[in-house]
Design a protein around this motif. Sequence first.
Motif, PDB file in Angstrom:
ATOM      1  N   SER A  40      12.250 -13.934 -35.685  1.00 25.33           N
ATOM      2  CA  SER A  40      11.265 -12.979 -35.658  1.00 25.33           C
ATOM      3  C   SER A  40      11.110 -12.256 -34.457  1.00 25.33           C
ATOM      4  CB  SER A  40       9.983 -13.739 -35.567  1.00 25.33           C
ATOM      5  OG  SER A  40       9.808 -14.586 -37.034  1.00 25.33           O
ATOM      6  N   THR A  97       4.208 -18.601 -40.571  1.00 20.95           N
ATOM      7  CA  THR A  97       3.227 -19.224 -39.566  1.00 20.95           C
ATOM      8  C   THR A  97       2.886 -17.977 -38.525  1.00 20.95           C
ATOM      9  OG1 THR A  97       5.500 -19.579 -38.106  1.00 20.95           O
ATOM     10  CG2 THR A  97       4.161 -21.688 -39.598  1.00 20.95           C
ATOM     11  N   ILE A 106       6.747 -23.478 -33.871  1.00 21.73           N
ATOM     12  CA  ILE A 106       7.417 -22.196 -33.807  1.00 21.73           C
ATOM     13  C   ILE A 106       9.061 -22.160 -34.339  1.00 21.73           C
ATOM     14  CG2 ILE A 106       8.229 -22.726 -31.395  1.00 21.73           C
ATOM     15  CD1 ILE A 106       7.071 -19.912 -30.324  1.00 21.73           C
ATOM     16  N   GLU A 150       6.314 -24.597 -18.556  1.00 18.50           N
ATOM     17  CA  GLU A 150       5.721 -25.276 -19.901  1.00 18.50           C
ATOM     18  C   GLU A 150       5.104 -26.566 -19.386  1.00 18.50           C
ATOM     19  OE1 GLU A 150       8.228 -26.035 -23.176  1.00 18.50           O
ATOM     20  OE2 GLU A 150       6.872 -27.325 -24.168  1.00 18.50           O
ATOM     21  N   GLN A 157      -3.363 -27.734 -21.892  1.00 20.66           N
ATOM     22  CA  GLN A 157      -2.831 -28.902 -22.854  1.00 20.66           C
ATOM     23  C   GLN A 157      -1.498 -28.846 -23.041  1.00 20.66           C
ATOM     24  OE1 GLN A 157      -5.068 -26.879 -26.371  1.00 20.66           O
ATOM     25  NE2 GLN A 157      -5.394 -29.111 -27.052  1.00 20.66           N
ATOM     26  N   ALA A 158      -0.857 -30.033 -23.067  1.00 20.63           N
ATOM     27  CA  ALA A 158       0.678 -30.084 -23.047  1.00 20.63           C
ATOM     28  C   ALA A 158       1.104 -29.207 -24.368  1.00 20.63           C
ATOM     29  CB  ALA A 158       0.844 -31.514 -23.394  1.00 20.63           C
ATOM     30  N   GLY A 159       2.077 -28.442 -23.878  1.00 15.74           N
ATOM     31  CA  GLY A 159       2.602 -27.373 -24.841  1.00 15.74           C
ATOM     32  C   GLY A 159       2.512 -26.000 -24.658  1.00 15.74           C
ATOM     33  N   GLU A 160       1.379 -25.915 -23.680  1.00 21.23           N
ATOM     34  CA  GLU A 160       0.911 -24.415 -23.174  1.00 21.23           C
ATOM     35  C   GLU A 160       2.184 -24.046 -22.320  1.00 21.23           C
ATOM     36  OE1 GLU A 160      -2.726 -23.227 -21.809  1.00 21.23           O
ATOM     37  OE2 GLU A 160      -3.589 -24.947 -22.780  1.00 21.23           O
ATOM     38  N   PRO A 197      11.720 -23.451 -21.843  1.00 19.48           N
ATOM     39  CA  PRO A 197      13.273 -23.066 -22.426  1.00 19.48           C
ATOM     40  C   PRO A 197      13.171 -21.603 -22.840  1.00 19.48           C
ATOM     41  CG  PRO A 197      11.685 -24.381 -23.886  1.00 19.48           C
ATOM     42  CD  PRO A 197      11.061 -24.167 -22.601  1.00 19.48           C
ATOM     43  N   VAL A 223      13.611 -18.514 -25.457  1.00 16.05           N
ATOM     44  CA  VAL A 223      13.556 -18.547 -26.899  1.00 16.05           C
ATOM     45  C   VAL A 223      14.732 -18.869 -27.701  1.00 16.05           C
ATOM     46  CG1 VAL A 223      13.179 -16.830 -28.895  1.00 16.05           C
ATOM     47  CG2 VAL A 223      11.754 -16.699 -26.496  1.00 16.05           C
ATOM     48  N   GLN A 224      14.538 -19.741 -28.656  1.00 15.15           N
ATOM     49  CA  GLN A 224      15.794 -20.321 -29.533  1.00 15.15           C
ATOM     50  C   GLN A 224      15.863 -19.478 -30.486  1.00 15.15           C
ATOM     51  OE1 GLN A 224      17.519 -23.451 -28.345  1.00 15.15           O
ATOM     52  NE2 GLN A 224      16.486 -22.595 -26.820  1.00 15.15           N
ATOM     53  N   GLU A 225      17.054 -19.571 -31.242  1.00 15.41           N
ATOM     54  CA  GLU A 225      17.593 -18.756 -32.315  1.00 15.41           C
ATOM     55  C   GLU A 225      16.602 -18.680 -33.484  1.00 15.41           C
ATOM     56  OE1 GLU A 225      21.524 -18.970 -33.149  1.00 15.41           O
ATOM     57  OE2 GLU A 225      21.494 -17.976 -35.122  1.00 15.41           O
ATOM     58  N   ASP A 226      15.992 -19.884 -33.711  1.00 14.20           N
ATOM     59  CA  ASP A 226      15.040 -20.052 -35.201  1.00 14.20           C
ATOM     60  C   ASP A 226      13.655 -20.071 -34.853  1.00 14.20           C
ATOM     61  OD1 ASP A 226      14.680 -22.471 -34.013  1.00 14.20           O
ATOM     62  OD2 ASP A 226      15.064 -23.345 -35.935  1.00 14.20           O
ATOM     63  N   TRP A 227      13.453 -19.654 -33.536  1.00  8.88           N
ATOM     64  CA  TRP A 227      11.778 -19.564 -32.963  1.00  8.88           C
ATOM     65  C   TRP A 227      11.457 -18.300 -33.794  1.00  8.88           C
ATOM     66  CZ3 TRP A 227      10.596 -20.812 -27.285  1.00  8.88           C
ATOM     67  CH2 TRP A 227      10.805 -21.979 -27.193  1.00  8.88           C
ATOM     68  N   GLY A 228      10.163 -18.223 -34.406  1.00  4.73           N
ATOM     69  CA  GLY A 228       9.536 -17.218 -35.002  1.00  4.73           C
ATOM     70  C   GLY A 228       8.292 -17.522 -35.408  1.00  4.73           C
ATOM     71  N   GLN A 229       7.712 -16.670 -36.190  1.00  2.00           N
ATOM     72  CA  GLN A 229       6.513 -16.880 -36.832  1.00  2.00           C
ATOM     73  C   GLN A 229       6.701 -16.810 -38.426  1.00  2.00           C
ATOM     74  OE1 GLN A 229       3.719 -13.262 -36.388  1.00  2.00           O
ATOM     75  NE2 GLN A 229       5.516 -12.136 -36.296  1.00  2.00           N
TER      76      GLN A 229
END
Lengths: 283, 60
Positions: free
Chosen positions: A133, A252, A56, B39, B24-27, B52, B54-60
């Motif tokens: 995004s 992604t 992500i 988390e 699972q870890a990460g969910e 955390p 949402v970080q500035e560079d999070w995306g899809q």
Amino acid sequence: MKIGILCSKIRLEEKLLFQEFSKQNIELVQLNPNSLSIKNGKADFGQIDLLLNREIAQTRAELILELADKAGIKTVNSAQATKLCNNKALTTTFLKEAGIPVPKTVTAFSSDQAMKEAEVLGYPLVIKPLWGSWGRLLSKADTPEALEAILEHKQALNSPHHSIFYLQEYIEKPDRDIRVFVVGGKPVAAMYRVSKHWLTNTAKGAVPESMELNKELKDLVIKTVEVLGVEIAGVDVVESKNGYLVLEANATPEFHGLKEVTSVNIAKLIVEYVTGGKNYGKN
Amino acid sequence: MNNKKIETKCLECQAQISLDVTTQAGEVITCPECSTDLEVIQVKPLKLILAPEVQEDWGQ
């Protein structure tokens, strides 16, 4: 065959992928960037044949994909394709050069230059972050005064990313845009994202609706992903009065919204594609 | 189908939360009472943190 999946967060998409890999008895290892290091000039990816990126956080994903490419591991998507998709200025530049219809767009490196370019572009216009995004931090400026205030606020964020100004003509659209999902370079499903708001991201409340892909849209999307070199993608298209315009391609892509309105099993197709299943694309 | 649950408590409001054993870890899970995002950073033994922002560079 052993696949590595790069991800630190497990969303519905990753869960579905895990399930599909398991159903098809493909050995899978999760590579969490939080547990990776670069030591002595390389990162330890273990013995994997392919790295599927579902991370992500785009900055770290790009770096890790570069390192995997360098280590000779096949990556999906590649570092280069991911970089082109993650950066909107690069995306529109490459697409425009290739003759793919995109909205009129200008990238400026100072607020003064952005103001000058906006006069040529005309109002209203949209200001987008180069990275990111889900419709976050997008603004619409109807007047020079509004743009000036937005640019000042962006600069006050004191981030290099927000001091590069990506301006785009505002496209009148029919309360929706289109997301086309691509696997293996082929469009496999699509949806409308419907909203009365000018932002039609599902993360901003747009509602997914089913749609059939037509030939014109398929051809446009195939060409788009070819230009960007992206194998798995979510391509966003808008219907303008002059025809389709490509807004961006996501390297992604999420598909929880699409899953609601299509019978196509996206996770299954992704698994079949990355494992080179001979039946991929025949269904 | 395994219907067993892992019981835990929300870090923010202490509400009881039941997690599927396949967690699972990460969910990222959302507390049903206070809507705080949590988390899962470890499954055995279960460890949660406040998710955390949402970080500035999070995306899809």
